[in-house]
Design a protein around this motif. Structure first.
Motif, PDB file in Angstrom:
ATOM      1  N   GLY A 102     -21.453  65.130  -0.197  1.00  0.00           N
ATOM      2  CA  GLY A 102     -20.287  64.366   0.236  1.00  0.00           C
ATOM      3  C   GLY A 102     -20.632  63.160   1.086  1.00  0.00           C
ATOM      4  N   ILE A 103     -21.904  63.047   1.491  1.00  0.00           N
ATOM      5  CA  ILE A 103     -22.356  61.911   2.305  1.00  0.00           C
ATOM      6  C   ILE A 103     -22.946  60.838   1.398  1.00  0.00           C
ATOM      7  CG2 ILE A 103     -23.862  61.168   4.189  1.00  0.00           C
ATOM      8  CD1 ILE A 103     -24.099  63.992   5.090  1.00  0.00           C
ATOM      9  N   THR A 104     -22.704  59.587   1.740  1.00  0.00           N
ATOM     10  CA  THR A 104     -23.433  58.484   1.116  1.00  0.00           C
ATOM     11  C   THR A 104     -24.612  58.164   2.022  1.00  0.00           C
ATOM     12  OG1 THR A 104     -21.414  57.582   0.131  1.00  0.00           O
ATOM     13  CG2 THR A 104     -23.312  56.106   0.295  1.00  0.00           C
ATOM     14  N   VAL A 105     -25.788  58.641   1.644  1.00  0.00           N
ATOM     15  CA  VAL A 105     -26.971  58.484   2.490  1.00  0.00           C
ATOM     16  C   VAL A 105     -27.614  57.125   2.234  1.00  0.00           C
ATOM     17  CG1 VAL A 105     -29.241  59.409   3.084  1.00  0.00           C
ATOM     18  CG2 VAL A 105     -27.370  60.969   2.510  1.00  0.00           C
ATOM     19  N   ALA A 106     -27.819  56.370   3.308  1.00  0.00           N
ATOM     20  CA  ALA A 106     -28.540  55.095   3.238  1.00  0.00           C
ATOM     21  C   ALA A 106     -29.954  55.357   3.752  1.00  0.00           C
ATOM     22  CB  ALA A 106     -27.844  54.038   4.081  1.00  0.00           C
ATOM     23  N   PRO A 107     -30.904  55.650   2.875  1.00  0.00           N
ATOM     24  CA  PRO A 107     -32.211  56.140   3.313  1.00  0.00           C
ATOM     25  C   PRO A 107     -33.063  55.114   4.032  1.00  0.00           C
ATOM     26  CG  PRO A 107     -32.228  55.705   0.962  1.00  0.00           C
ATOM     27  CD  PRO A 107     -30.809  55.534   1.415  1.00  0.00           C
ATOM     28  N   ASP A 108     -32.685  53.835   3.947  1.00  0.00           N
ATOM     29  CA  ASP A 108     -33.555  52.798   4.490  1.00  0.00           C
ATOM     30  C   ASP A 108     -32.997  52.122   5.739  1.00  0.00           C
ATOM     31  OD1 ASP A 108     -36.011  51.587   4.234  1.00  0.00           O
ATOM     32  OD2 ASP A 108     -35.226  49.869   3.146  1.00  0.00           O
ATOM     33  N   ALA A 109     -31.768  52.475   6.133  1.00  0.00           N
ATOM     34  CA  ALA A 109     -31.157  51.809   7.289  1.00  0.00           C
ATOM     35  C   ALA A 109     -31.729  52.341   8.597  1.00  0.00           C
ATOM     36  CB  ALA A 109     -29.646  52.016   7.266  1.00  0.00           C
ATOM     37  N   ILE A 110     -31.769  51.495   9.615  1.00  0.00           N
ATOM     38  CA  ILE A 110     -32.238  51.917  10.938  1.00  0.00           C
ATOM     39  C   ILE A 110     -31.157  52.728  11.641  1.00  0.00           C
ATOM     40  CG2 ILE A 110     -32.901  51.076  13.224  1.00  0.00           C
ATOM     41  CD1 ILE A 110     -34.320  48.789  11.847  1.00  0.00           C
ATOM     42  N   PHE A 111     -29.922  52.233  11.601  1.00  0.00           N
ATOM     43  CA  PHE A 111     -28.796  53.027  12.092  1.00  0.00           C
ATOM     44  C   PHE A 111     -27.527  52.550  11.404  1.00  0.00           C
ATOM     45  CE2 PHE A 111     -29.117  49.543  15.206  1.00  0.00           C
ATOM     46  CZ  PHE A 111     -27.821  49.064  15.232  1.00  0.00           C
ATOM     47  N   ILE A 112     -26.511  53.402  11.424  1.00  0.00           N
ATOM     48  CA  ILE A 112     -25.239  53.105  10.768  1.00  0.00           C
ATOM     49  C   ILE A 112     -24.103  53.551  11.675  1.00  0.00           C
ATOM     50  CG2 ILE A 112     -23.694  53.827   8.887  1.00  0.00           C
ATOM     51  CD1 ILE A 112     -26.058  53.849   7.031  1.00  0.00           C
ATOM     52  N   LYS A 113     -23.051  52.743  11.725  1.00  0.00           N
ATOM     53  CA  LYS A 113     -21.828  53.121  12.423  1.00  0.00           C
ATOM     54  C   LYS A 113     -20.731  53.319  11.394  1.00  0.00           C
ATOM     55  CE  LYS A 113     -18.282  51.498  15.618  1.00  0.00           C
ATOM     56  NZ  LYS A 113     -17.737  50.343  16.369  1.00  0.00           N
ATOM     57  N   GLU A 114     -20.104  54.491  11.426  1.00  0.00           N
ATOM     58  CA  GLU A 114     -18.951  54.787  10.575  1.00  0.00           C
ATOM     59  C   GLU A 114     -17.829  55.261  11.489  1.00  0.00           C
ATOM     60  OE1 GLU A 114     -18.264  55.418   6.760  1.00  0.00           O
ATOM     61  OE2 GLU A 114     -19.309  53.525   7.032  1.00  0.00           O
ATOM     62  N   GLY A 115     -16.934  54.345  11.833  1.00  0.00           N
ATOM     63  CA  GLY A 115     -15.889  54.694  12.780  1.00  0.00           C
ATOM     64  C   GLY A 115     -16.493  55.003  14.134  1.00  0.00           C
ATOM     65  N   ALA A 116     -16.219  56.205  14.646  1.00  0.00           N
ATOM     66  CA  ALA A 116     -16.749  56.595  15.953  1.00  0.00           C
ATOM     67  C   ALA A 116     -18.094  57.299  15.843  1.00  0.00           C
ATOM     68  CB  ALA A 116     -15.752  57.513  16.660  1.00  0.00           C
TER      69      ALA A 116
END
Length: 237
Positions: A45-59
């Motif tokens: 159910g997660i969209t994994v971004a394997p190469d990002a340093i960090f991600i913000k999704e809402g809070a």
């Protein structure tokens, strides 16, 4: 408790705990590259971004490995207290570079350090220090004291990239970093990265990210939260 929190942060593989609690369903998230595939398989159910340093999704914020937590923490400082203070904290921490969240967990600088072949590693380091030069493959082969054909073959075998592809990605990464400075004109950035013109820089960003350098700067020159992911080059191209 989670719905009442203003912010929830996970570091490295902490994203597994967030999804066990059902907090990442339908969201983008990242984690350390070594467990990103496992996270994707275990929690579809997660969209994994394997190469990002960090991600913000809402809070909810998720980050890659340990040093990426520093970048995430600086982004939190910037979001709450402004860019100037975040940069001051980065200086106090002796952080070399405050990276935007969408920047790759890997870089050509790291790739060159991981190359086992000493001659090829030396050429990689030389390239990274001379990105404004022409950097034609025959000249690089001479620098390595090899024929052009043998150098191209050995470089690709050692790095997974052709010499031209390695140079392209290195210039692109440098441009991403320089675009974080809102004061630098695009022409100066293009010249500093070894592009022949700012138009060539624009074409590179359109091809790899689908946006212009100006749009990238407007969206990601501060925290870089949710930054677009580059289109990966096929190794050996």
């Amino acid at each position: 408790m989670a719905p009442r929190l203003n912010r929830l942060v996970s570091l490295c593989s902490g994203s597994f705990f967030l999804d066990e609690a059902g907090l990442l369903d339908g969201k983008r998230a990242t984690t350390h590259w070594s467990v990103s595939e496992r996270l994707s398989r275990r929690y579809p159910g997660i969209t994994v971004a394997p190469d990002a340093i960090f991600i913000k999704e809402g809070a909810i914020w998720t980050s890659a490995g340990v040093t990426a937590a520093i970048d995430l923490a600086l982004a939190l400082v910037e979001e709450d207290l402004g860019r100037d203070l975040a940069l001051a904290v980065a200086r106090d921490l002796v952080v070399y570079l405050k990276r935007p969240g969408g920047q790759s967990q890997f870089s050509m600088h790291l790739a060159s350090q991981m190359t086992n072949h000493p001659t090829i590693r030396g050429v990689q380091d030389w390239i990274l220090q001379h990105l404004t030069d022409k950097l034609a493959t025959p000249d690089l082969a001479k620098h390595a004291s090899m024929s052009t054909r043998n150098f191209t073959r050995m470089f690709s075998a050692a790095t997974g990239y052709s010499p031209a592809a390695f140079i392209e990605v290195a210039r692109f990464e440098l441009a991403q970093r320089l675009l974080g400075d809102a004061e630098l004109p695009l022409k100066s950035i293009a010249a500093s990265c070894g592009f022949t013109s700012d138009d060539q820089l624009r074409r590179m960003f359109q091809r790899r990210l689908g946006i212009t350098p100006r749009a990238y700067r407007e969206r990601f020159s501060t925290t870089g939260v949710g930054a677009a992911q580059p289109v990966p080059l096929t190794p050996g191209t």
